[in-house]
Design a protein around this motif. Structure first.
Motif, PDB file in Angstrom:
ATOM      1  N   GLU A   1      72.827 -99.014 -34.177  1.00 48.01           N
ATOM      2  CA  GLU A   1      71.744 -98.277 -33.511  1.00 48.01           C
ATOM      3  C   GLU A   1      70.994 -99.290 -32.658  1.00 48.01           C
ATOM      4  O   GLU A   1      70.545-100.314 -33.176  1.00 48.01           O
ATOM      5  CB  GLU A   1      70.833 -97.691 -34.583  1.00 48.01           C
ATOM      6  CG  GLU A   1      69.697 -96.839 -34.088  1.00 48.01           C
ATOM      7  CD  GLU A   1      68.962 -96.243 -35.276  1.00 48.01           C
ATOM      8  OE1 GLU A   1      69.304 -95.127 -35.692  1.00 48.01           O
ATOM      9  OE2 GLU A   1      68.062 -96.913 -35.814  1.00 48.01           O
TER      10      GLU A   1
ATOM     11  N   ASP B   1      75.765 -90.899 -37.139  1.00 54.05           N
ATOM     12  CA  ASP B   1      74.437 -90.998 -37.727  1.00 54.05           C
ATOM     13  C   ASP B   1      73.576 -89.849 -37.197  1.00 54.05           C
ATOM     14  O   ASP B   1      73.781 -89.357 -36.094  1.00 54.05           O
ATOM     15  CB  ASP B   1      73.816 -92.344 -37.331  1.00 54.05           C
ATOM     16  CG  ASP B   1      72.535 -92.638 -38.066  1.00 54.05           C
ATOM     17  OD1 ASP B   1      72.593 -93.379 -39.057  1.00 54.05           O
ATOM     18  OD2 ASP B   1      71.463 -92.131 -37.654  1.00 54.05           O
TER      19      ASP B   1
ATOM     20  N   HIS C   1      70.748 -90.073 -36.069  1.00 53.76           N
ATOM     21  CA  HIS C   1      69.981 -90.521 -34.907  1.00 53.76           C
ATOM     22  C   HIS C   1      70.853 -90.670 -33.655  1.00 53.76           C
ATOM     23  O   HIS C   1      70.484 -91.378 -32.710  1.00 53.76           O
ATOM     24  CB  HIS C   1      69.286 -91.850 -35.221  1.00 53.76           C
ATOM     25  CG  HIS C   1      68.260 -91.729 -36.300  1.00 53.76           C
ATOM     26  ND1 HIS C   1      68.477 -92.125 -37.608  1.00 53.76           N
ATOM     27  CD2 HIS C   1      67.003 -91.222 -36.267  1.00 53.76           C
ATOM     28  CE1 HIS C   1      67.387 -91.881 -38.324  1.00 53.76           C
ATOM     29  NE2 HIS C   1      66.485 -91.331 -37.543  1.00 53.76           N
TER      30      HIS C   1
ATOM     31  N   HIS D   1      69.261 -91.300 -45.064  1.00 50.55           N
ATOM     32  CA  HIS D   1      70.679 -90.947 -44.979  1.00 50.55           C
ATOM     33  C   HIS D   1      71.356 -91.111 -46.338  1.00 50.55           C
ATOM     34  O   HIS D   1      71.853 -92.182 -46.672  1.00 50.55           O
ATOM     35  CB  HIS D   1      71.375 -91.845 -43.960  1.00 50.55           C
ATOM     36  CG  HIS D   1      70.747 -91.797 -42.598  1.00 50.55           C
ATOM     37  ND1 HIS D   1      70.091 -90.685 -42.114  1.00 50.55           N
ATOM     38  CD2 HIS D   1      70.688 -92.722 -41.612  1.00 50.55           C
ATOM     39  CE1 HIS D   1      69.657 -90.932 -40.885  1.00 50.55           C
ATOM     40  NE2 HIS D   1      69.987 -92.162 -40.568  1.00 50.55           N
TER      41      HIS D   1
ATOM     42  N   HIS E   1      63.713 -94.818 -44.529  1.00 45.19           N
ATOM     43  CA  HIS E   1      64.769 -94.953 -45.533  1.00 45.19           C
ATOM     44  C   HIS E   1      64.240 -95.481 -46.857  1.00 45.19           C
ATOM     45  O   HIS E   1      64.878 -95.299 -47.893  1.00 45.19           O
ATOM     46  CB  HIS E   1      65.912 -95.821 -45.000  1.00 45.19           C
ATOM     47  CG  HIS E   1      66.710 -95.133 -43.930  1.00 45.19           C
ATOM     48  ND1 HIS E   1      67.060 -93.802 -44.013  1.00 45.19           N
ATOM     49  CD2 HIS E   1      67.218 -95.563 -42.759  1.00 45.19           C
ATOM     50  CE1 HIS E   1      67.749 -93.459 -42.943  1.00 45.19           C
ATOM     51  NE2 HIS E   1      67.854 -94.510 -42.159  1.00 45.19           N
TER      52      HIS E   1
HETATM   53 ZN    ZN Z   1      69.924 -93.135 -38.633  1.00 47.40          ZN
END
Ligand code: ZN
Length: 508
Positions: A17, A149, A151, A173, A457
């Protein structure tokens, strides 16, 4: 078309990411986490504590359980979130993937472990480029399934070049392994001859990270609506929140429906979910707690044991979104205000961790944070400190997104600064797992407050200690601030919520 008795399935991946505002990611960052070629991918995916995220292990386990197959490891590169990937490494990876795919041909199917919010220093849609490379080699008729993912920023190319789009449905996640298994189930269907159509709709909403939780809220409701509408004609519904800080033209909350051939059904469902998101657009604005208010709450929790313990999230300096994990705003405020009974972590500062190891346990010294400054948010700060614990930083994730994964944080030290005990590490990672404190001998249950460099997270790791009502998201400066108006955007589609007024959207 008869299903091959033992299909040959290529496994490859590129997962990172990328925050456009953070320093670039190099090959070394992938080597430090997961970079594998050939059979090593299978060996590691089947290991009890793999270094990779769990989608590929979930895919491999589900394929193993479903019948004979011949997995062909190609290449898998995975890193912690960071800045854009150096383009030279990306092209090197593409060349490796192309060479190995050609050598492995003919293939019956491909699984790609993707993220969807990668950037390179020269390309805003590297996943699209990767899928084009793969499709160009295997041809139009070999099924290609990819997992993403939550995102992911999604381009049309990403959706049209693969046969099934499988995105995470939980944030934190916690369904990565299940989505890998779902990708395997989709691939088995495709091998049996099922054909799909995919539809993608993108909303003019770039949701701030803190509005994308899936326990409750508008985003959770969009995902839930998609799951309620699953029927025989629908293979998968993925509602991708996107990652604002990639700053690309493909940014935006997206709905991707993979249907078993029925394009009308896919379109109708994507429109229904997108309309629901649009009708709830006013709920995609962040509400954070100002720093002085957060310090007051931490002081009170430290002084009064009858109050509930609190978890403070430095959401603006989240290594899980490309933050450096070293800004001092919250630590300095807690220490200078005299907060008691607090644990703080994890601060990325290899120089300071190394110095603490040189001094040894119980040593009193002046801790100089950020002597090697990495961004203009990473200010220096010094304070009297005592070394209370040391560790080599090798651990296995205990709970949440890192559960069961082998992790190396490098030399680590716990330093007592007044009433705050701060864990300093040598490899940048988000503070999503209680093991980062526990391996230092620190007792989270006894802390009056804890502060974490993590956006969300940590919720999946620290839920044993802190429920949603005990969590305080603090408004601070940083590379991952949810206050999107503070950034200079150049590529985001405009006008867009939450940056602009008068944003329009129509499905007609
Ligand atoms: Zn993510």
């Amino acid at each position: 078309m008869p299903q091959p008795a033992s299909p040959r399935i290529a496994i490859l991946g590129f997962s990172i990411e990328c925050n456009k505002f953070a320093p670039p990611a190099t090959k070394a960052h992938f080597l430090a986490r997961t970079y594998l070629e050939g059979d090593d991918i299978l060996t590691e995916a089947r290991a009890p504590t793999p270094t990779m995220l769990p989608e590929t292990p979930g895919f491999v386990a589900a394929m193993d359980a479903a019948g004979p197959w011949q997995p062909v490891g190609i290449a898998l590169a995975m890193s912690e979130p960071n800045g854009p990937v150096e383009h030279g490494f990306f092209t090197e990876l593409l060349d490796t993937i192309a060479r190995r795919l050609k050598a492995a041909s003919p293939l019956d199917g491909v699984y790609i472990c993707a993220h969807g919010a990668a950037l390179t220093t020269a390309e805003d849609d590297p996943e699209g480029v990767l899928f084009e490379t793969v499709r160009g080699i295997v041809g139009a008729n070999v099924p290609v399934v990819a997992s993403f993912d939550l995102h992911a920023n999604v381009s049309d190319r990403m959706v049209q070049l693969i046969d099934a789009f499988i995105g995470y449905r939980t944030n934190p996640h916690l369904d990565m392994r299940e989505r890998g298994a779902e990708a395997a189930a989709a691939l088995r269907e495709l091998l049996a001859g099922v054909k799909t159509t995919r539809v993608r709709l993108r909303l003019p909403i770039v949701p701030p990270t803190v509005t994308l939780l899936t326990a409750a809220g508008p985003y959770a409701e969009m995902i839930e609506l998609g799951q309620q509408r699953m029927g025989p004609e629908i293979m998968n519904v993925s509602v991708m929140g996107g990652f604002a800080y990639s700053d690309t033209a493909k940014n935006g909350l997206s709905v991707i429906v993979t249907a078993r051939g029925d394009k009308a059904a896919a379109t109708a469902l994507a429109r229904e979910i997108a309309q629901y998101g649009w009708d709830n657009r006013a709920r995609f604005y962040p509400k954070l707690t100002p720093l002085d208010e957060a310090v007051g709450q931490a002081l009170a929790a430290g002084r009064d044991p009858s109050l509930r313990a609190l978890a403070f999230a430095d959401v603006a300096d989240n290594p899980g979104g490309g933050g450096r994990g070293n800004t001092m705003f919250l630590l300095r405020a807690f220490a200078e205000a005299g907060v008691e009974g607090a644990l703080f972590g994890i601060i990325y500062d290899p120089d300071l961790a190394a110095e603490a190891h040189t001094h040894g346990l119980h040593y009193n010294f002046t801790a100089h944070f950020n002597r090697a400054e990495t961004t203009n948010f990473s200010e220096t700060w010094s304070a009297p400190a005592r070394v209370v614990a040391l560790s080599d930083g090798n651990c296995v994730g205990r709970r949440g997104i890192y559960a069961g994964q082998r992790l190396a944080l490098g030399p680590c030290a716990a330093l007592a600064i007044g009433g705050v005990t701060v864990v300093v590490v040598s490899h940048r990672l988000q503070c999503a797992d209680p093991v980062f404190f526990e391996m230092m001998g620190l007792d989270i249950a006894k802390a009056r407050s804890i502060a974490v460099k993590s956006r969300g997270h940590f919720r999946g790791g620290f839920d044993e200690f802190f429920g949603p009502a005990q969590i305080v998201e603090v408004d601070l400066p940083g590379l991952t601030s949810p206050m999107l108006k503070r950034f200079e955007w150049t590529r985001l589609p405009r006008p867009v919520i939450p940056l602009d007024e008068g944003v329009a959207f129509s499905l007609s």
